[in-house]
Structures are given as C-alpha cells and as structure tokens.
Design an enzyme around this catalytic site. Sequence first.
Site, PDB file in Angstrom:
ATOM      1  N   GLU A  44       0.842  -1.192   0.000  1.00 42.29           N
ATOM      2  CA  GLU A  44       0.000   0.000   0.000  1.00 42.29           C
ATOM      3  C   GLU A  44       0.880   1.246   0.000  1.00 42.29           C
ATOM      4  O   GLU A  44       1.893   1.302   0.687  1.00 42.29           O
ATOM      5  CB  GLU A  44      -0.887  -0.008   1.251  1.00 42.29           C
ATOM      6  CG  GLU A  44      -1.753   1.232   1.415  1.00 42.29           C
ATOM      7  CD  GLU A  44      -2.500   1.249   2.740  1.00 42.29           C
ATOM      8  OE1 GLU A  44      -3.555   1.916   2.797  1.00 42.29           O
ATOM      9  OE2 GLU A  44      -2.052   0.599   3.709  1.00 42.29           O
ATOM     10  N   LYS A 110      -9.487   2.529  -2.452  1.00 43.01           N
ATOM     11  CA  LYS A 110      -9.727   1.945  -1.129  1.00 43.01           C
ATOM     12  C   LYS A 110     -11.083   2.389  -0.582  1.00 43.01           C
ATOM     13  O   LYS A 110     -11.365   3.583  -0.462  1.00 43.01           O
ATOM     14  CB  LYS A 110      -8.607   2.377  -0.184  1.00 43.01           C
ATOM     15  CG  LYS A 110      -8.656   1.760   1.205  1.00 43.01           C
ATOM     16  CD  LYS A 110      -7.466   2.266   2.020  1.00 43.01           C
ATOM     17  CE  LYS A 110      -7.397   1.656   3.398  1.00 43.01           C
ATOM     18  NZ  LYS A 110      -6.230   2.201   4.157  1.00 43.01           N
ATOM     19  N   CYS A 144      -5.438  -2.838   2.754  1.00 40.57           N
ATOM     20  CA  CYS A 144      -5.203  -2.683   4.199  1.00 40.57           C
ATOM     21  C   CYS A 144      -6.471  -2.763   5.058  1.00 40.57           C
ATOM     22  O   CYS A 144      -6.942  -3.854   5.358  1.00 40.57           O
ATOM     23  CB  CYS A 144      -4.443  -1.379   4.452  1.00 40.57           C
ATOM     24  SG  CYS A 144      -3.558  -1.371   6.039  1.00 40.57           S
TER      25      CYS A 144
END
Length: 259
Positions: A44, A110, A144
Amino acid sequence: MSEKLNIAFIQANLKWEDSEANRKLFSAEIEKISDDVELIILPEMFTTGFSMNAEELAEETEAETLEWMRKTAREKSAAITGSVIISENANYYNRLFFVFPDGSYKLYDKRHTFTLAKEDETYTGGTERLIVEYKGWKICPLICYDLRFPVWARNTVDYDLLIYVANWPKKRINAWDALLKARAIENMAYCIGLNRTGEDGDGYVYNGHSAAYDPLGAELTELDRTDEFIAEFSIEKASLNEVRTQLKFLQDRDKFTLN
C-alpha cells in the site's frame, strides 16, 4: 488459461514520502525476481508510506508512478499491483493499480479509509469493488483496512485470489495474521497479504508478516516474516477446484447486497 499462477511479493522498508527513492528501491528488487513470475505485488502507498500529506505527495493518475509500473510490467512480462496517492477532480484517493504486461491497467480506490489515522479526512473512499481477470484467474485486490470488513470481501462472484496490500502496524499484527487466514477460509480462495517493514515518518513501526494462504487456511509462504524479503510461490487452479468440489461451502453463502 493458466492452471498455475506464479506470484512474487516484495516486503520492504519504504522510504518516507520519497517517491523517486521508492521507485528506485522497487526497480532494484524487481530485477531479482525470476522471469517466470506472472504477478508482482507491491505494498500500500508503496511510493510514500502511509502518509496523510496528500497535498504534497499526490500524483495525477497518468503520471510518473503509473508510467513506471507500465514500463516495468512490459519489461518483466508480468502484471504489477500496488497502491499510490492520487489526485483527481479535487479529491485524493488511496488508489490501487493493477497493470497488465501490455501496459493496460485497472484501478481500485480503497473503500474503507482508516478513521483511526484520520485517513477519511484526507482521502475519498471508493465505491466499486474490482475483479480482475488475468490468465484465467479472477482476482480481487483490496487495501489494508478493507481486511477488517468481511462483507466487502465476500466471495459472491467466485473469485480465485484475494489480495491485500497494506501498511499494517506491529501493534495490531495479531489481527492481521488472524484475519488474512480467515478471509482465505471463509471465501474458499487463495489469500495474499503484503505488508511493509521499518518505521515511518509518523513513528509507526511495521513488522511485515506478509503471507499467502490456500483456501483451507494453510500457509504457502513460511518465512522469517519480519525482515525485508521477496517471496516467490505458485497457486494452482486444480487444487482450488478440488477443494471447492469436495467442500461446497460457497454454495451455502448468504445472499445480500451492500447499500
């Protein structure tokens, strides 16, 4: 269609807020990867670390890092994925690129921005999940904090491989280990989690624990997971199909939609 997919991921100590240095770092590491690898996974925010300094660090989509990924993918004849800070339409995104060997790409923003670090105050969350079809494999790449939300990852489309790229701190690494394994088992899919190492500019310490799991939760990468390293391994469609044929758990999944 490829019955076997050869994968490499790079667990690295990222240079804080230094895109050029990180691109050089990963260029050198990618040179070490075997020629038969077909998918390379980067962490990430792999050019900056997990920074909220988006105003200074953000790139346009068609800028240096994406061009570097496209060039590298062509040279290695492999797909490359990882996330980058992107500016678009007056918003900032923690955006994952999945770049194919021919230089074409798909993207995923994300969805779950990390409120504990006030990521939600800097970055706009995505709304669409990405399913990539590559060499006969259906791949779902996520980022994540998405790992904590199983509904978003729920395997309603029979994907084969779930990927999480991350900057996941050492203090919560037990959750990372447990959730990665759980996502593999509950979705009857291979699951890969790539984290970073080292300490970032905000003082957060990362101890890696990158790993890959098969659909029954067995680990495929038994390594000293706290150091910088490159892992190369293969996943096999026949093994996946055998497990799904014998254990038809996905057929019993709940049906639902997200609002």
